[in-house]
Scaffold this active site. Structure first.
Site: not given
Ligand code: APR
Length: 258
Positions: A23, A27, A34-35, A104-105, A122, A133, A197
């Site tokens: 994710a 951003t 998410f985190r 998922i985007d 995902h 169905c 993450s």
């Molecule tokens: N550039 C670099 N890193 C970034 C940026 C950016 N612009 N923005 C956010 N991050 C980093 C954050 O520091 C974080 O460690 O991206 C990471 C995003 O981590 P999560 O929010 O946990 O997303 P993700 O790892 O994709 O989560 C995995 O968890 O909730 C489920 O299904 C959901 O696919 C998702 C899965």
């Protein structure tokens, strides 16, 4: 050697580069992750959105669709950002074996990759399926029903519950995509994690599979991850600027080689 030059050198030398995204890659397109602070799980409790909960009651389906509507409001207008475009450039330069994404985007496909180059571990928020169905609906059609007041949409054909074609916690991973993701990760000679993450399984075991099979592991992420010690190179910071400089460097080096 500075990390961008080092990563560019490894990309030039690689024959099977796999990019793994989370994710954090989106951003900079306006889609919250998410985190991170302010991310989705700081506003909602993930336990409310697991698959068993969704199946259990009408009330939890309505709650799920509220979150899905909020997320779709950010996804629908989003455009690929510099990081997506840089990853597509690597593909265009013939360096990319596959993009394995947790996102998922649909932004990797919008950046230009052929669909067969992208593995959506995902699922996708861009369409909706009936859990009973399997009938498939475009997301915009279901979004209209939600905006007209339907709180938990059901299937026109069989009355079964509709759900975005994403994989929730506790829901079975897509069989083919998961198998293919492991196969490509084990064949990779360079595995680049961007914007994840690395805390959600089984996705987060892919960098490990790649490393165990002899790949170099590069992690580009704003925050530390549990795999940083395992990585050959960690480049902390924002994906857009880092990936843009990295691809520029690769292109310069390719020109020098001519
Ligand atoms: N550039 C670099 N890193 C970034 C940026 C950016 N612009 N923005 C956010 N991050 C980093 C954050 O520091 C974080 O460690 O991206 C990471 C995003 O981590 P999560 O929010 O946990 O997303 P993700 O790892 O994709 O989560 C995995 O968890 O909730 C489920 O299904 C959901 O696919 C998702 C899965």
């Amino acid at each position: 050697m500075n990390p961008i030059d080092q990563a560019a050198e490894w990309i030039l030398a690689s024959r099977r580069l796999v990019v793994f995204t989370g994710a954090g890659l989106s951003t900079e397109s306006g889609i919250p992750d998410f985190r991170s602070p302010g991310g989705v799980w700081s506003r909602y409790d993930p336990a409310d959105f697991d698959f068993q909960n969704f199946l259990a009651s009408e009330a939890s389906r309505e709650k799920y669709w509220q979150l899905a509507t909020e997320m779709y409001a950010a996804i629908r207008p989003a455009r690929p950002n510099a990081a997506h475009q840089a990853v597509y450039e690597l593909d265009r330069l013939g360096k990319l074996a596959a993009v394995i994404t947790q996102n998922i985007d649909g932004l990797h496909e919008r950046a230009g990759h052929a669909p067969e180059k992208i593995i959506e571990l995902h699922g996708t928020a861009l369409h909706v399926t009936c859990l009973q169905c399997g009938k498939r609906y475009e997301r915009d059609e279901i979004q209209q029903r939600l905006e007209q007041g339907i709180k938990s949409p059901v299937c026109d054909d069989c009355g079964g519950p509709l759900k975005p074609a994403t994989i929730s916690f506790g829901q079975a991973m897509p069989e083919r995509e998961t198998r293919e993701a492991y196969r490509l990760s084990s064949l990779a000679d360079l595995f680049m994690v961007i914007g994840s993450s690395l805390v959600v399984q089984p996705a987060a075991s892919l960098p490990l599979a790649a490393k165990r099979s002899g790949a170099r592991l590069v992690i580009i992420n704003r925050d530390p991850t549990p795999y940083d010690d395992l990585a050959d190179l960690v480049i902390p910071g924002s994906a857009g600027p880092i990936l843009s400089s990295l691809v520029e460097r690769v292109k310069e080096r390719l020109k020098d080689q001519r």
